[in-house]
Design a protein around this motif. Structure first.
Motif, PDB file in Angstrom:
ATOM      1  N   SER A  17       0.781  -1.338  -0.158  1.00 45.05           N
ATOM      2  CA  SER A  17      -0.043   0.197  -0.044  1.00 45.05           C
ATOM      3  C   SER A  17       0.892   1.163   0.021  1.00 45.05           C
ATOM      4  O   SER A  17       0.595   2.193  -0.535  1.00 45.05           O
ATOM      5  CB  SER A  17      -0.786   0.064   1.146  1.00 45.05           C
ATOM      6  OG  SER A  17      -1.725   1.472   1.236  1.00 45.05           O
ATOM      7  N   GLU A 199      -9.733   5.722  -4.323  1.00 40.95           N
ATOM      8  CA  GLU A 199     -10.555   5.274  -3.305  1.00 40.95           C
ATOM      9  C   GLU A 199     -10.784   3.850  -3.317  1.00 40.95           C
ATOM     10  O   GLU A 199     -10.976   3.191  -2.285  1.00 40.95           O
ATOM     11  CB  GLU A 199     -11.967   6.004  -3.062  1.00 40.95           C
ATOM     12  CG  GLU A 199     -12.533   6.453  -4.283  1.00 40.95           C
ATOM     13  CD  GLU A 199     -12.295   7.705  -5.241  1.00 40.95           C
ATOM     14  OE1 GLU A 199     -13.441   7.936  -5.838  1.00 40.95           O
ATOM     15  OE2 GLU A 199     -11.053   8.022  -5.148  1.00 40.95           O
ATOM     16  N   HIS A 202      -7.755   2.017  -1.776  1.00 40.69           N
ATOM     17  CA  HIS A 202      -7.977   2.074  -0.396  1.00 40.69           C
ATOM     18  C   HIS A 202      -8.984   1.146   0.275  1.00 40.69           C
ATOM     19  O   HIS A 202      -8.500   0.517   1.087  1.00 40.69           O
ATOM     20  CB  HIS A 202      -8.216   3.589  -0.047  1.00 40.69           C
ATOM     21  CG  HIS A 202      -7.312   4.523   0.261  1.00 40.69           C
ATOM     22  ND1 HIS A 202      -6.369   4.337   1.086  1.00 40.69           N
ATOM     23  CD2 HIS A 202      -6.916   5.601  -0.704  1.00 40.69           C
ATOM     24  CE1 HIS A 202      -5.455   5.441   0.998  1.00 40.69           C
ATOM     25  NE2 HIS A 202      -5.755   6.212  -0.068  1.00 40.69           N
ATOM     26  N   LEU A 203     -10.094   0.890  -0.399  1.00 42.90           N
ATOM     27  CA  LEU A 203     -10.955  -0.146   0.099  1.00 42.90           C
ATOM     28  C   LEU A 203     -10.590  -1.348  -0.262  1.00 42.90           C
ATOM     29  O   LEU A 203     -10.751  -2.059   0.864  1.00 42.90           O
ATOM     30  CB  LEU A 203     -12.384   0.340  -0.832  1.00 42.90           C
ATOM     31  CG  LEU A 203     -13.551  -0.774  -0.698  1.00 42.90           C
ATOM     32  CD1 LEU A 203     -13.974  -0.556   0.674  1.00 42.90           C
ATOM     33  CD2 LEU A 203     -14.649  -0.517  -1.672  1.00 42.90           C
ATOM     34  N   TYR A 204     -10.027  -1.640  -1.287  1.00 41.78           N
ATOM     35  CA  TYR A 204      -9.552  -3.194  -1.213  1.00 41.78           C
ATOM     36  C   TYR A 204      -8.493  -3.522  -0.286  1.00 41.78           C
ATOM     37  O   TYR A 204      -8.439  -4.810   0.144  1.00 41.78           O
ATOM     38  CB  TYR A 204      -8.736  -3.362  -2.917  1.00 41.78           C
ATOM     39  CG  TYR A 204      -9.602  -2.983  -4.014  1.00 41.78           C
ATOM     40  CD1 TYR A 204     -11.053  -3.196  -3.850  1.00 41.78           C
ATOM     41  CD2 TYR A 204      -9.182  -2.698  -5.363  1.00 41.78           C
ATOM     42  CE1 TYR A 204     -11.905  -2.702  -4.893  1.00 41.78           C
ATOM     43  CE2 TYR A 204      -9.839  -2.356  -6.375  1.00 41.78           C
ATOM     44  CZ  TYR A 204     -11.221  -2.263  -6.148  1.00 41.78           C
ATOM     45  OH  TYR A 204     -12.320  -2.137  -7.222  1.00 41.78           O
ATOM     46  N   PHE A 205      -7.681  -2.632  -0.007  1.00 41.34           N
ATOM     47  CA  PHE A 205      -6.751  -2.883   1.255  1.00 41.34           C
ATOM     48  C   PHE A 205      -7.527  -3.110   2.447  1.00 41.34           C
ATOM     49  O   PHE A 205      -6.981  -4.068   3.272  1.00 41.34           O
ATOM     50  CB  PHE A 205      -5.643  -1.773   1.340  1.00 41.34           C
ATOM     51  CG  PHE A 205      -4.384  -2.091   0.338  1.00 41.34           C
ATOM     52  CD1 PHE A 205      -3.478  -2.929   0.635  1.00 41.34           C
ATOM     53  CD2 PHE A 205      -4.364  -1.178  -0.793  1.00 41.34           C
ATOM     54  CE1 PHE A 205      -2.453  -3.305  -0.396  1.00 41.34           C
ATOM     55  CE2 PHE A 205      -3.175  -1.254  -1.699  1.00 41.34           C
ATOM     56  CZ  PHE A 205      -2.390  -2.337  -1.452  1.00 41.34           C
ATOM     57  N   GLN A 206      -8.438  -2.352   2.788  1.00 38.24           N
ATOM     58  CA  GLN A 206      -9.341  -2.319   3.814  1.00 38.24           C
ATOM     59  C   GLN A 206      -9.968  -3.572   3.935  1.00 38.24           C
ATOM     60  O   GLN A 206     -10.076  -4.497   4.847  1.00 38.24           O
ATOM     61  CB  GLN A 206     -10.262  -1.464   4.067  1.00 38.24           C
ATOM     62  CG  GLN A 206      -9.411   0.080   4.194  1.00 38.24           C
ATOM     63  CD  GLN A 206     -10.479   1.360   4.164  1.00 38.24           C
ATOM     64  OE1 GLN A 206     -11.759   1.129   3.816  1.00 38.24           O
ATOM     65  NE2 GLN A 206     -10.023   2.476   4.150  1.00 38.24           N
ATOM     66  N   LEU A 207     -10.555  -4.249   2.793  1.00 37.20           N
ATOM     67  CA  LEU A 207     -11.048  -5.428   2.902  1.00 37.20           C
ATOM     68  C   LEU A 207     -10.362  -6.617   3.060  1.00 37.20           C
ATOM     69  O   LEU A 207     -10.987  -7.462   3.745  1.00 37.20           O
ATOM     70  CB  LEU A 207     -11.841  -5.619   1.183  1.00 37.20           C
ATOM     71  CG  LEU A 207     -13.121  -4.757   0.978  1.00 37.20           C
ATOM     72  CD1 LEU A 207     -13.458  -5.010  -0.564  1.00 37.20           C
ATOM     73  CD2 LEU A 207     -14.154  -4.961   1.817  1.00 37.20           C
ATOM     74  N   ASP A 209      -7.612  -6.483   4.916  1.00 45.19           N
ATOM     75  CA  ASP A 209      -7.289  -6.523   6.143  1.00 45.19           C
ATOM     76  C   ASP A 209      -8.519  -7.033   7.126  1.00 45.19           C
ATOM     77  O   ASP A 209      -8.300  -7.990   8.031  1.00 45.19           O
ATOM     78  CB  ASP A 209      -7.223  -4.940   6.676  1.00 45.19           C
ATOM     79  CG  ASP A 209      -5.928  -4.566   6.476  1.00 45.19           C
ATOM     80  OD1 ASP A 209      -4.741  -5.115   5.984  1.00 45.19           O
ATOM     81  OD2 ASP A 209      -5.607  -3.288   6.363  1.00 45.19           O
ATOM     82  N   LYS A 210      -9.691  -6.785   6.621  1.00 43.60           N
ATOM     83  CA  LYS A 210     -10.917  -7.486   7.417  1.00 43.60           C
ATOM     84  C   LYS A 210     -10.932  -8.932   7.286  1.00 43.60           C
ATOM     85  O   LYS A 210     -11.148  -9.656   7.974  1.00 43.60           O
ATOM     86  CB  LYS A 210     -12.205  -6.859   6.983  1.00 43.60           C
ATOM     87  CG  LYS A 210     -12.337  -5.284   7.172  1.00 43.60           C
ATOM     88  CD  LYS A 210     -13.689  -4.755   6.846  1.00 43.60           C
ATOM     89  CE  LYS A 210     -13.774  -3.361   7.128  1.00 43.60           C
ATOM     90  NZ  LYS A 210     -14.946  -2.688   6.661  1.00 43.60           N
TER      91      LYS A 210
END
Length: 235
Positions: A17, A199, A202-207, A209-210
């Motif tokens: 990232s 954006e 950013h969302l893909y990395f957050q997903l 992580d989850k």
């Protein structure tokens, strides 16, 4: 015994990232681009040398063309980043199931064969080619791991539920499938160029992580060995 390493993947995601967004910031910096362009020359075959463009109109056209080339390169890199993130998830799944199978060898039974009609079917050469039970189990884990991660992320999540009794949120699975895997398939198999916004990345990395957190919880549920140096599961 193999442990599912949450820490390794958290670090890899952070590094990936940071690298992407640092490059994005640099490529979108107009001052940096102007500094680069002002040093740029073109090859003139008539004099067989690189020269500066002095004509103002030609220079502006060349500058616009160069800027478009930079943006096109960024588009290519953004598309390939999606391919890379899909590969990360596939490798994460493979390592997760290796930990699950090593914790409970009997779970291998349903997945050593590619066909549901031949569950538990193995090649007898395994018995003759390897000297010990542990070596045979190691080879069976490799086979089972390859089969269990085959298919859509939804199918894989169903297998996670079956092997660990932990259910991953359906909305998360759907978001990963549509946001990353469907786009990866279009890029790789259909040679499509996908429009990727900042954006979105950013969302893909957050997903992811989850998703890592969910797999960690599945490890806890099934008593599977895991390594969590950042205490992700304690947050």
């Amino acid at each position: 015994m193999f442990s599912f390493d949450l820490g390794k993947w958290i670090i890899k995601l952070i590094e990936t990232s940071n690298s992407y967004f640092t490059l994005l910031e640099l490529l979108n910096d107009k001052d940096a681009f102007n500094t680069y362009f002002n040093k740029k020359t073109v090859y003139d075959s008539t004099v067989q040398a690189h020269i500066n463009i002095t004509n103002s109109k030609a220079r502006e056209m060349f500058k616009e063309s160069t800027y478009n080339d930079v943006q096109h390169a960024l588009d290519i890199y953004s598309n390939q980043l999606i391919v890379l993130l899909a590969t990360y998830i596939e490798t994460i799944n493979s390592e997760f199931f290796q930990a699950v199978f090593e914790q409970n060898n009997r779970l291998i039974y349903d997945y050593v064969s590619q066909s549901d009609n031949n569950k538990g079917l193995i090649n007898l050469n395994l018995i003759f080619d390897y000297k010990s039970k542990n070596e045979i189990i190691e080879q069976l884990i490799i086979k089972a791991k390859k089969n269990i991660v085959n298919g859509s992320l939804k199918k894989i999540s169903e297998r996670i539920l079956k092997t660990t009794k932990y259910k991953i949120n359906d909305k998360l699975i759907s978001s990963l499938q549509i946001g990353i895997f469907d786009k990866r398939n279009a890029i790789v198999h259909e040679s499509k160029s996908i429009i990727v916004k900042q954006e979105d990345i950013h969302l893909y990395f957050q997903l992811i992580d989850k998703y890592l957190l969910e797999l960690g919880k599945a490890c806890l549920k099934s008593n599977t060995n895991y390594y969590d140096p950042t205490n992700l599961l304690q947050q």
